[in-house]
Design an enzyme around this catalytic site. Structure first.
Site, PDB file in Angstrom:
ATOM      1  N   GLY A  36      50.334  39.456  36.776  1.00 20.30           N
ATOM      2  CA  GLY A  36      50.639  40.691  36.403  1.00 20.30           C
ATOM      3  C   GLY A  36      50.519  41.924  37.575  1.00 20.30           C
ATOM      4  CG  LEU A  37      53.177  45.332  36.832  1.00 21.08           C
ATOM      5  CD1 LEU A  37      53.370  46.679  35.984  1.00 21.08           C
ATOM      6  CD2 LEU A  37      53.983  45.167  38.054  1.00 21.08           C
ATOM      7  CB  SER A  38      48.512  46.365  41.422  1.00 22.29           C
ATOM      8  OG  SER A  38      47.459  46.671  42.122  1.00 22.29           O
ATOM      9  CB  SER A  40      48.054  44.164  34.884  1.00 17.60           C
ATOM     10  OG  SER A  40      47.547  42.897  35.735  1.00 17.60           O
ATOM     11  N   GLY A  41      44.665  44.313  34.923  1.00 12.10           N
ATOM     12  CA  GLY A  41      43.416  43.780  34.437  1.00 12.10           C
ATOM     13  C   GLY A  41      43.165  42.393  34.844  1.00 12.10           C
ATOM     14  CE  LYS A  42      46.972  40.329  39.285  1.00  6.74           C
ATOM     15  NZ  LYS A  42      47.245  41.735  39.125  1.00  6.74           N
ATOM     16  CB  SER A 107      42.904  37.398  39.388  1.00  6.58           C
ATOM     17  OG  SER A 107      41.808  37.299  40.253  1.00  6.58           O
TER      18      SER A 107
HETATM   19  P1  ADP Z   1      44.215  43.561  38.837  1.00 10.29           P
HETATM   20  O1  ADP Z   1      43.232  42.517  39.085  1.00 10.29           O
HETATM   21  O2  ADP Z   1      45.189  43.120  37.787  1.00 10.29           O
HETATM   22  O3  ADP Z   1      44.640  44.217  40.002  1.00 10.29           O
HETATM   23  P2  ADP Z   1      41.770  45.106  38.100  1.00 10.29           P
HETATM   24  O4  ADP Z   1      41.212  44.253  37.089  1.00 10.29           O
HETATM   25  O5  ADP Z   1      41.427  45.230  39.564  1.00 10.29           O
HETATM   26  O6  ADP Z   1      43.066  44.822  37.949  1.00 10.29           O
HETATM   27  O7  ADP Z   1      41.737  46.515  37.400  1.00 10.29           O
HETATM   28  C1  ADP Z   1      42.168  46.801  36.050  1.00 10.29           C
HETATM   29  C2  ADP Z   1      41.622  48.421  35.615  1.00 10.29           C
HETATM   30  O8  ADP Z   1      41.975  48.374  34.064  1.00 10.29           O
HETATM   31  C3  ADP Z   1      40.099  48.151  35.741  1.00 10.29           C
HETATM   32  O9  ADP Z   1      39.555  49.357  36.104  1.00 10.29           O
HETATM   33  C4  ADP Z   1      39.626  47.805  34.058  1.00 10.29           C
HETATM   34  O10 ADP Z   1      38.068  48.302  34.037  1.00 10.29           O
HETATM   35  C5  ADP Z   1      40.599  48.484  33.409  1.00 10.29           C
HETATM   36  N1  ADP Z   1      40.762  48.087  32.052  1.00 10.29           N
HETATM   37  C6  ADP Z   1      40.883  48.949  30.973  1.00 10.29           C
HETATM   38  N2  ADP Z   1      41.114  47.956  29.975  1.00 10.29           N
HETATM   39  C7  ADP Z   1      41.310  46.913  30.291  1.00 10.29           C
HETATM   40  C8  ADP Z   1      41.619  45.517  29.579  1.00 10.29           C
HETATM   41  N3  ADP Z   1      41.737  45.481  28.434  1.00 10.29           N
HETATM   42  N4  ADP Z   1      41.513  44.461  30.386  1.00 10.29           N
HETATM   43  C9  ADP Z   1      41.530  44.604  31.727  1.00 10.29           C
HETATM   44  N5  ADP Z   1      41.167  45.618  32.431  1.00 10.29           N
HETATM   45  C10 ADP Z   1      41.049  46.817  31.701  1.00 10.29           C
END
Ligand code: ADP
Length: 211
Positions: A36-38, A40-42, A107
């Site tokens: 998923g996008l940066s 996104s919550g991975k 992730s």
């Molecule tokens: P990625 O790894 O995809 O780049 P991150 O996990 O580092 O994304 O960041 C996701 C951000 O979104 C975090 O700050 C997290 O707290 C927030 N967030 C809010 N709601 C959710 C959710 N339901 N699931 C995952 N992250 C969430």
């Protein structure tokens, strides 16, 4: 970059068949591939899931984009070629972890469909389960979160080739799971992952306890 250079090498089977290993360890290896996008919550979901699994007695290990780029893949950048090689290496490492009986959680943005499909093929060839989890968060939500300030930099032209801004993200066609983080909490998303793992027989109950 991934051409075969080594010759005269042979795969050594070892004396411990996989099913015996899994039985002895009361484990079952698999890879959960978050894409998923940066923002996104991975990483957030994978990290929370890892904690639930391990505290329930399931060996699980997270391979995280930034962490892997600090070590194994520190010689790779963000060109299309390097992104492909980055993902190929992660696919191979995740497969080894899965083969060891671990539930590996990767992730990585992994924006290109062909790269993710290659990782699926690697697992298929090794008869190891591979589940693609699409963390489907709209770009505007990711951008408003901007946990690392990267979108701001990308919009300012300070980062080139940023996925979602000036580099494409190819959504999965048939992922095993789609997580809508703009609608569901981290806990709910973790629960959906556990339900997937339970439905596939990787963990024995949706609560994530050991098999
Ligand atoms: P990625 O790894 O995809 O780049 P991150 O996990 O580092 O994304 O960041 C996701 C951000 O979104 C975090 O700050 C997290 O707290 C927030 N967030 C809010 N709601 C959710 C959710 N339901 N699931 C995952 N992250 C969430």
């Amino acid at each position: 970059m991934s051409e075969v250079k080594a010759t005269n090498i042979h795969w050594h089977e070892g004396d411990l068949p996989r099913d015996e290993r899994f039985k002895a360890l009361n484990a079952k290896g698999a890879t959960l591939w978050f894409t998923g996008l940066s923002g996104s919550g991975k990483s957030t979901i994978a990290s929370a899931l890892e904690q639930v699994l391990v505290s329930g007695g399931v060996n699980s290990y997270r391979l995280d984009g930034d962490n892997v780029r600090h070590g194994l893949n520190k010689n790779l950048g963000f060109s299309a070629e390097d992104r492909t090689e980055n993902i190929r290496r992660i696919g191979e490492v995740a497969k080894l972890f899965a083969d060891s009986g671990c539930v590996s959680l990767t992730s990585f943005i992994s924006p290109y469909r062909a790269d993710r499909d290659l990782c699926r093929t690697l697992h298929d060839e090794g008869k190891l389960p591979f589940y693609e989890v699409y963390v489907d968060t709209p770009l505007d939500v990711c951008e408003s979160r901007d946990p690392k300030g990267l979108y701001k930099k990308a919009r300012a032209g300070e980062i080139k080739g940023f996925t979602g801004i000036d580099d494409p993200y190819e959504a999965p066609n048939s992922p095993e799971l789609v997580l809508k983080t703009a609608e569901h909490s981290v806990e709910e998303c973790v629960k959906q992952c556990l339900e997937l793992l339970a439905s596939k027989g990787i963990v024995n109950v949706a609560a994530g306890a050991a098999r």
